[in-house]
Design a protein around this motif. Structure first.
Motif, PDB file in Angstrom:
ATOM      1  N   GLU A  19      81.286 -25.094   5.591  1.00  0.00           N
ATOM      2  CA  GLU A  19      81.144 -24.331   4.370  1.00  0.00           C
ATOM      3  C   GLU A  19      81.839 -25.286   3.266  1.00  0.00           C
ATOM      4  OE1 GLU A  19      82.153 -22.951   1.192  1.00  0.00           O
ATOM      5  OE2 GLU A  19      84.008 -22.118   2.173  1.00  0.00           O
ATOM      6  N   ALA A  20      80.968 -25.738   2.453  1.00  0.00           N
ATOM      7  CA  ALA A  20      81.105 -26.660   1.807  1.00  0.00           C
ATOM      8  C   ALA A  20      82.352 -26.981   0.650  1.00  0.00           C
ATOM      9  CB  ALA A  20      79.861 -26.935   0.569  1.00  0.00           C
ATOM     10  N   ILE A  47      75.467 -26.078   8.394  1.00  0.00           N
ATOM     11  CA  ILE A  47      76.018 -26.452   6.823  1.00  0.00           C
ATOM     12  C   ILE A  47      75.484 -25.225   5.926  1.00  0.00           C
ATOM     13  CG2 ILE A  47      75.886 -27.947   4.973  1.00  0.00           C
ATOM     14  CD1 ILE A  47      74.745 -29.930   6.788  1.00  0.00           C
ATOM     15  N   VAL A  48      76.693 -24.525   5.333  1.00  0.00           N
ATOM     16  CA  VAL A  48      76.574 -23.572   4.477  1.00  0.00           C
ATOM     17  C   VAL A  48      76.983 -24.002   3.197  1.00  0.00           C
ATOM     18  CG1 VAL A  48      77.434 -21.074   3.990  1.00  0.00           C
ATOM     19  CG2 VAL A  48      77.155 -21.861   6.447  1.00  0.00           C
ATOM     20  N   ALA A  49      76.104 -23.731   2.183  1.00  0.00           N
ATOM     21  CA  ALA A  49      76.365 -24.138   0.819  1.00  0.00           C
ATOM     22  C   ALA A  49      76.093 -22.924  -0.030  1.00  0.00           C
ATOM     23  CB  ALA A  49      75.319 -25.176   0.393  1.00  0.00           C
ATOM     24  N   PHE A  50      77.121 -22.230  -0.507  1.00  0.00           N
ATOM     25  CA  PHE A  50      76.807 -21.126  -1.505  1.00  0.00           C
ATOM     26  C   PHE A  50      75.984 -21.320  -2.664  1.00  0.00           C
ATOM     27  CE2 PHE A  50      81.285 -20.217  -0.167  1.00  0.00           C
ATOM     28  CZ  PHE A  50      81.065 -19.311   0.787  1.00  0.00           C
ATOM     29  N   ASP A  57      75.272 -16.426  -3.124  1.00  0.00           N
ATOM     30  CA  ASP A  57      74.436 -16.341  -1.910  1.00  0.00           C
ATOM     31  C   ASP A  57      74.748 -17.374  -0.804  1.00  0.00           C
ATOM     32  OD1 ASP A  57      73.817 -13.699  -2.550  1.00  0.00           O
ATOM     33  OD2 ASP A  57      71.764 -14.061  -2.593  1.00  0.00           O
ATOM     34  N   HIS A  58      74.534 -16.918   0.428  1.00  0.00           N
ATOM     35  CA  HIS A  58      74.460 -18.266   1.532  1.00  0.00           C
ATOM     36  C   HIS A  58      73.367 -19.048   1.543  1.00  0.00           C
ATOM     37  CE1 HIS A  58      78.341 -15.866   2.314  1.00  0.00           C
ATOM     38  NE2 HIS A  58      78.683 -16.798   3.208  1.00  0.00           N
ATOM     39  N   ARG A  59      73.420 -20.343   1.655  1.00  0.00           N
ATOM     40  CA  ARG A  59      72.380 -21.092   1.988  1.00  0.00           C
ATOM     41  C   ARG A  59      72.722 -21.947   3.261  1.00  0.00           C
ATOM     42  NH1 ARG A  59      71.488 -23.965  -3.914  1.00  0.00           N
ATOM     43  NH2 ARG A  59      73.618 -24.356  -3.345  1.00  0.00           N
ATOM     44  N   ILE A 117      77.278 -11.721  12.708  1.00  0.00           N
ATOM     45  CA  ILE A 117      76.176 -11.608  11.605  1.00  0.00           C
ATOM     46  C   ILE A 117      76.491 -12.672  10.847  1.00  0.00           C
ATOM     47  CG2 ILE A 117      75.500 -10.448   9.608  1.00  0.00           C
ATOM     48  CD1 ILE A 117      74.569  -9.100  12.070  1.00  0.00           C
ATOM     49  N   CYS A 118      75.196 -13.521  11.122  1.00  0.00           N
ATOM     50  CA  CYS A 118      75.170 -15.037  10.190  1.00  0.00           C
ATOM     51  C   CYS A 118      74.734 -14.571   8.726  1.00  0.00           C
ATOM     52  CB  CYS A 118      74.259 -15.740  10.872  1.00  0.00           C
ATOM     53  SG  CYS A 118      73.974 -17.523   9.912  1.00  0.00           S
ATOM     54  N   LYS A 119      75.446 -14.671   7.783  1.00  0.00           N
ATOM     55  CA  LYS A 119      75.067 -14.246   6.521  1.00  0.00           C
ATOM     56  C   LYS A 119      73.730 -15.111   6.146  1.00  0.00           C
ATOM     57  CE  LYS A 119      79.571 -12.793   4.953  1.00  0.00           C
ATOM     58  NZ  LYS A 119      80.514 -13.094   6.176  1.00  0.00           N
TER      59      LYS A 119
END
Length: 275
Positions: A19-20, A47-50, A57-59, A117-119
């Protein structure tokens, strides 16, 4: 001092997403390991980047399976791991890759933070991920740390509204998985204390700390599971590991970091700051 006699720290691996901002996920895990005196290694799953331009939101960008398999191969060839933590996997293919590696490795301590749950996923894809995680990874775990929602899903209960409900959920999850369980009530249960329930088939204990706030803090769940992993790697018994992790996370929430994000982030240096 020779290479064979010098003291070295325990070694743990986290299999998780990045999470970045560093508030949660693999970065929180590695910081937790280091804070508790454990050398950390990482097999990155995604890799999660808001998205600051779209309500944060989650990318989510998955790591391809060969790259993930390569990471797992490298780490397990390099180290005799003392403990493994599994966090966000996010896709059935990732779950299968990790499950295959864990079946071969058979770690003494395998801590599962069951991110069901994967956002950012579509509901159908999320359901596939949940079912794969329950079928392929949960049976391999020696310790499970479900949050309120995950405890509902894993226990099959319709509601968890009290400490007694949380005790029942912990018992059911242990009975179905065989793993030690720390079912997290956190701020979801009413009252002045943040309550979690430990159960390993013989010992049932309620772990309680005064609530710092009524709002969840990013990284609390990741850091709790990582702290348990670190303590198990150091040789602690599961209940003692849970107790230490509870104190670690509570201190991290007290010293949480504010930012322009719509939530605060736990600081893994909180416990050290209070010593």
């Amino acid at each position: 001092m020779s290479e064979t006699t010098r003291n070295q720290p325990p070694v743990a691996m986290t299999v998780a997403g990045s999470e970045a901002t560093g508030g949660a996920g693999a970065l929180a895990d590695i910081k937790t390991f280091t804070s508790l005196g454990v050398f950390g290694s990482l097999a990155l799953t995604c890799i999660v980047a808001f998205d600051p331009e779209n309500g944060w939101d989650h990318r989510v960008t998955p790591v391809d399976q060969q790259t993930l398999a390569n990471q797992l191969q490298t780490i397990t060839a390099a180290f005799d791991l003392d403990a493994v933590k599994i966090g966000m996997l996010g896709h059935p293919d990732t779950i299968r890759t990790v499950a295959t590696a864990m079946k071969e490795l058979r770690p003494k301590h395998l801590v599962l933070d069951p991110v069901l749950i994967c956002k950012g996923q579509e509901p159908g894809a999320a359901l596939d991920t949940d079912q794969a995680l329950k079928a392929e990874v949960l049976p391999l775990a020696t310790f499970v740390t479900p949050n309120h929602f995950e405890s509902l899903s894993l226990s099959g209960m319709e509601s968890i509204d009290s400490v007694e409900d949380l005790k029942e959920a912990a018992k059911r999850i242990h009975d179905s998985s065989g793993a030690a369980v720390l079912a997290k009530g956190g701020v979801r249960l009413a009252g002045t204390d943040a309550v979690d329930v430990f159960y390993d088939g013989s010992t049932l204990e309620v772990l309680s700390e005064p609530k710092v706030s009524e709002v969840p803090v990013s990284g609390a769940g990741c850091s709790l599971a990582a702290a348990i992993t670190a303590e198990l790697a150091k040789g602690a018994a599961p209940l003692d590991a849970a107790r230490t992790a509870k104190r670690f996370v509570t201190a991290g929430i007290r010293h949480r970091l504010s930012s322009r994000l719509p939530f605060d982030s736990l600081w893994q240096g909180g416990l050290a700051a209070e010593v």
